[in-house]
Write a protein that holds these residues in place. Structure first.
Motif, PDB file in Angstrom:
ATOM      1  N   VAL A 291      -4.782  23.973 -31.011  1.00 24.91           N
ATOM      2  CA  VAL A 291      -3.592  23.815 -31.868  1.00 24.91           C
ATOM      3  C   VAL A 291      -3.092  25.184 -32.321  1.00 24.91           C
ATOM      4  O   VAL A 291      -1.899  25.507 -32.204  1.00 24.91           O
ATOM      5  CB  VAL A 291      -3.906  22.921 -33.084  1.00 24.91           C
ATOM      6  CG1 VAL A 291      -2.788  22.994 -34.117  1.00 24.91           C
ATOM      7  CG2 VAL A 291      -4.104  21.475 -32.637  1.00 24.91           C
ATOM      8  N   GLN A 294      -1.469  27.414 -29.512  1.00 25.02           N
ATOM      9  CA  GLN A 294      -0.114  27.081 -29.058  1.00 25.02           C
ATOM     10  C   GLN A 294       0.922  27.144 -30.175  1.00 25.02           C
ATOM     11  O   GLN A 294       2.027  27.648 -29.970  1.00 25.02           O
ATOM     12  CB  GLN A 294      -0.109  25.698 -28.409  1.00 25.02           C
ATOM     13  CG  GLN A 294      -0.848  25.640 -27.085  1.00 25.02           C
ATOM     14  CD  GLN A 294      -0.287  26.616 -26.062  1.00 25.02           C
ATOM     15  OE1 GLN A 294       0.896  26.909 -26.040  1.00 25.02           O
ATOM     16  NE2 GLN A 294      -1.160  27.125 -25.207  1.00 25.02           N
ATOM     17  N   PHE A 295       0.596  26.624 -31.345  1.00 23.82           N
ATOM     18  CA  PHE A 295       1.593  26.582 -32.416  1.00 23.82           C
ATOM     19  C   PHE A 295       1.764  27.929 -33.117  1.00 23.82           C
ATOM     20  O   PHE A 295       2.596  28.064 -34.017  1.00 23.82           O
ATOM     21  CB  PHE A 295       1.258  25.480 -33.420  1.00 23.82           C
ATOM     22  CG  PHE A 295       1.550  24.108 -32.883  1.00 23.82           C
ATOM     23  CD1 PHE A 295       2.823  23.568 -33.010  1.00 23.82           C
ATOM     24  CD2 PHE A 295       0.572  23.364 -32.234  1.00 23.82           C
ATOM     25  CE1 PHE A 295       3.104  22.304 -32.502  1.00 23.82           C
ATOM     26  CE2 PHE A 295       0.846  22.112 -31.724  1.00 23.82           C
ATOM     27  CZ  PHE A 295       2.124  21.576 -31.857  1.00 23.82           C
ATOM     28  N   VAL A 423      -3.946  18.396 -25.853  1.00 22.73           N
ATOM     29  CA  VAL A 423      -3.386  18.965 -27.079  1.00 22.73           C
ATOM     30  C   VAL A 423      -2.762  20.329 -26.787  1.00 22.73           C
ATOM     31  O   VAL A 423      -1.675  20.664 -27.274  1.00 22.73           O
ATOM     32  CB  VAL A 423      -4.475  19.078 -28.171  1.00 22.73           C
ATOM     33  CG1 VAL A 423      -3.997  19.926 -29.341  1.00 22.73           C
ATOM     34  CG2 VAL A 423      -4.882  17.694 -28.652  1.00 22.73           C
ATOM     35  N   ASN A 424      -3.446  21.109 -25.960  1.00 22.47           N
ATOM     36  CA  ASN A 424      -2.942  22.429 -25.609  1.00 22.47           C
ATOM     37  C   ASN A 424      -1.590  22.342 -24.901  1.00 22.47           C
ATOM     38  O   ASN A 424      -0.641  23.054 -25.249  1.00 22.47           O
ATOM     39  CB  ASN A 424      -3.963  23.145 -24.717  1.00 22.47           C
ATOM     40  CG  ASN A 424      -3.562  24.559 -24.388  1.00 22.47           C
ATOM     41  OD1 ASN A 424      -2.773  24.799 -23.479  1.00 22.47           O
ATOM     42  ND2 ASN A 424      -4.110  25.505 -25.120  1.00 22.47           N
ATOM     43  N   GLY A 427       1.163  21.153 -27.212  1.00 21.75           N
ATOM     44  CA  GLY A 427       1.591  22.272 -28.043  1.00 21.75           C
ATOM     45  C   GLY A 427       2.478  23.242 -27.285  1.00 21.75           C
ATOM     46  O   GLY A 427       3.457  23.769 -27.836  1.00 21.75           O
ATOM     47  N   ALA A 430       5.885  21.545 -27.104  1.00 24.54           N
ATOM     48  CA  ALA A 430       6.539  21.488 -28.412  1.00 24.54           C
ATOM     49  C   ALA A 430       7.044  22.866 -28.836  1.00 24.54           C
ATOM     50  O   ALA A 430       8.171  23.000 -29.343  1.00 24.54           O
ATOM     51  CB  ALA A 430       5.574  20.934 -29.457  1.00 24.54           C
ATOM     52  N   CYS A 431       6.228  23.885 -28.610  1.00 22.67           N
ATOM     53  CA  CYS A 431       6.617  25.235 -29.012  1.00 22.67           C
ATOM     54  C   CYS A 431       7.801  25.735 -28.191  1.00 22.67           C
ATOM     55  O   CYS A 431       8.767  26.275 -28.733  1.00 22.67           O
ATOM     56  CB  CYS A 431       5.421  26.171 -28.864  1.00 22.67           C
ATOM     57  SG  CYS A 431       5.742  27.856 -29.393  1.00 22.67           S
TER      58      CYS A 431
END
Length: 481
Positions: A291, A294-295, A423-424, A427, A430-431
């Protein structure tokens, strides 16, 4: 008679003395062999070869990720693609990677680590050929989706395979080569994409896949996976190949088998079983690192580096080439330090650099927006971006994958690894998707937001992430779980 007795005694003494001398020399030789550089290389030759073959998949990963940036104008002109069609072509890669992430763990557990890499290479080859022969948007998207799927599988199985074959004193450095080769793949695509046509650039993506497929015929399967599925003879043979035919593997083999036997007593798990209390620590560490990786803004900055430089007033071509070149040696530095400095120190140094890089870039946009020190703004922007990418490359880029490959017990490694990889990639999507919206809202605020996320990652590493340097996988997993 007296002379005969003396000769007999001397003969007996010589017979007794000779084996002792040989044994002593043998012991010295073994000590020299164990500590000598020549024999050490010979013993670990197969580990190095296996790592080289596996990270060809990482290079293929980087080639896929870096493909769309240098050929954007050429491919749009040749195939008459609209901005929306090219945007779909670029972004569909992450959707393929998400699918690959979901399926990577179960596939690697079912057909083995080598089988998963072989399948992933096949998808990449098919994808690159579809892109090369494409005459329209549909074939491009299908090819891009296939290469994305291959990327998703590679992103999980390569670091896991390397962690499972490497001796504990080399595991961190060898696993970090995964990230180094991803950076090399991206940088090579960026640079040769400026002199090659987009179709020829697609063909270069076949080269690492071909090397990987050939190399998989030579290297052994992961001994830990073979032990898990009960192939005792193949397990010992693979471990002997990796440690050297004359190496004593009894202690390592016994430790692996004992751990496997303990895990066999536990029930088989699915994705929902991961949220049991016994696995909570390793799950929080693995997913949490993904998380924050990536974020913290990496894919937004990576995908739109040229536009960031252009917005700040710095020449985008020069900035992009510097960006492509700088990340390779710094990632190599991280690989050299990870087994000496440890995982946590690298993460902390990396997180601090990410905060500084974001603040510098944010200040440059603030100065430009308020027309203060106009000449200093471009220099601050390029300095901030280079500090950011250098800091990411030395720690936060590679170390989360190393830790993820170390902390999960083998009975949940497939499901937990798939979740962390998913999740990676979520992210990453999303980013990259929200970056332009955030920049339109407030350029200064965007980078301050990323700085805040990276500051939280420092606290997370200090409080939650364990140090895994110098410990076997079994010791790490027994301690954290």
């Amino acid at each position: 008679m007296k002379e005969d007795i003396e000769q007999s005694e001397n003969s007996v003494n010589e017979e007794i003395r000779t084996p002792l001398i040989i044994q002593t020399n043998k012991s010295l030789k073994e000590e020299k062999v164990e500590n000598g550089c020549y024999e050490k290389k010979q013993d670990r030759y197969m580990v190095y070869l296996s790592t080289f073959v596996a990270v060809c998949g990482s290079f293929a990963f980087g080639s896929c990720a870096g493909y769309s940036s240098p050929i954007q104008s050429a491919i749009r002109e040749d195939l008459n693609l609209s901005i929306a069609e090219f945007s779909l072509f670029g972004s569909i890669l992450t959707f393929g990677a998400m699918i690959g992430a979901i399926t990577s763990g179960p596939i690697a557990d079912y057909i083995g680590r080598k089988g998963a890499m072989r399948m992933s290479s096949t998808f990449c080859v098919a994808g690159w050929l579809a892109i090369y022969f494409a005459q329209g948007a549909l074939a491009l998207d299908i090819g891009r989706l296939a290469t994305g799927y291959g990327m998703g599988v590679f992103s999980y199985v390569v670091p896991v395979f390397i962690a499972e074959i490497a001796p504990k004193d080399l595991r961190g450095a060898l696993t970090t080569i995964n990230q180094l080769m991803i950076c090399c793949g991206v940088s090579v695509s960026f640079i040769i994409g400026t002199v090659m046509t987009w179709r020829m650039l697609a063909l270069t993506g076949l080269i690492p896949c071909a090397i990987l497929l050939f190399g998989l015929c030579i290297i052994p399967e992961s001994p830990r996976w073979l032990a898990k599925i009960g192939h005792q003879k193949e397990f010992e043979l693979a471990l002997h190949k990796l440690r050297g035919t004359d190496a004593d593997i009894s202690e390592e083999a016994a430790e692996i088998k004992d751990y496997i036997e303990t895990l066999e007593k536990l029930p088989k798990v699915n994705l929902f079983d991961l949220f049991q209390r016994r696995y909570s620590s390793s799950l929080i560490v693995g997913v949490g690192l993904m998380v924050f990786q990536q974020f913290g803004g990496i894919n937004g900055i990576c995908f739109y580096t040229g536009s960031i430089f252009e917005s700040s007033g710095f020449p985008p071509d020069i900035g992009t080439i510097i960006y492509a070149i700088i990340q390779v040696p710094i990632t190599a530095l991280g690989a050299a330090l990870i087994d000496r400095a440890g995982r946590k120190p690298l993460l902390l140094v990396s997180g601090t650099g990410l905060v500084i890089g974001c603040i510098l870039t944010g200040i440059s946009f603030y100065l430009k927006g308020h027309e203060i020190a106009i000449k200093a703004a471009p220099i601050l922007a390029v300095t901030g971006i280079l500090v950011y990418i250098g800091s990411f490359s030395v720690g936060m880029g590679a170390v989360p994958w190393v830790v993820m490959s170390e902390i999960y017990p083998i009975n949940i490694k497939g499901a937990a690894g798939s979740l962390a990889t998913l999740v990676n990639w979520f992210g990453a999507w999303a980013c990259s998707y929200t970056f332009n919206f955030l920049m339109t809202w407030n350029s200064f605020g965007t980078f301050i937001l990323y700085a805040a996320v990276n500051a939280l990652s420092i606290l997370f590493v200090i409080k939650i992430v364990p140090e895994t340097k110098g410990r076997t996988l079994e010791q790490i997993q027994a301690a954290i779980n």
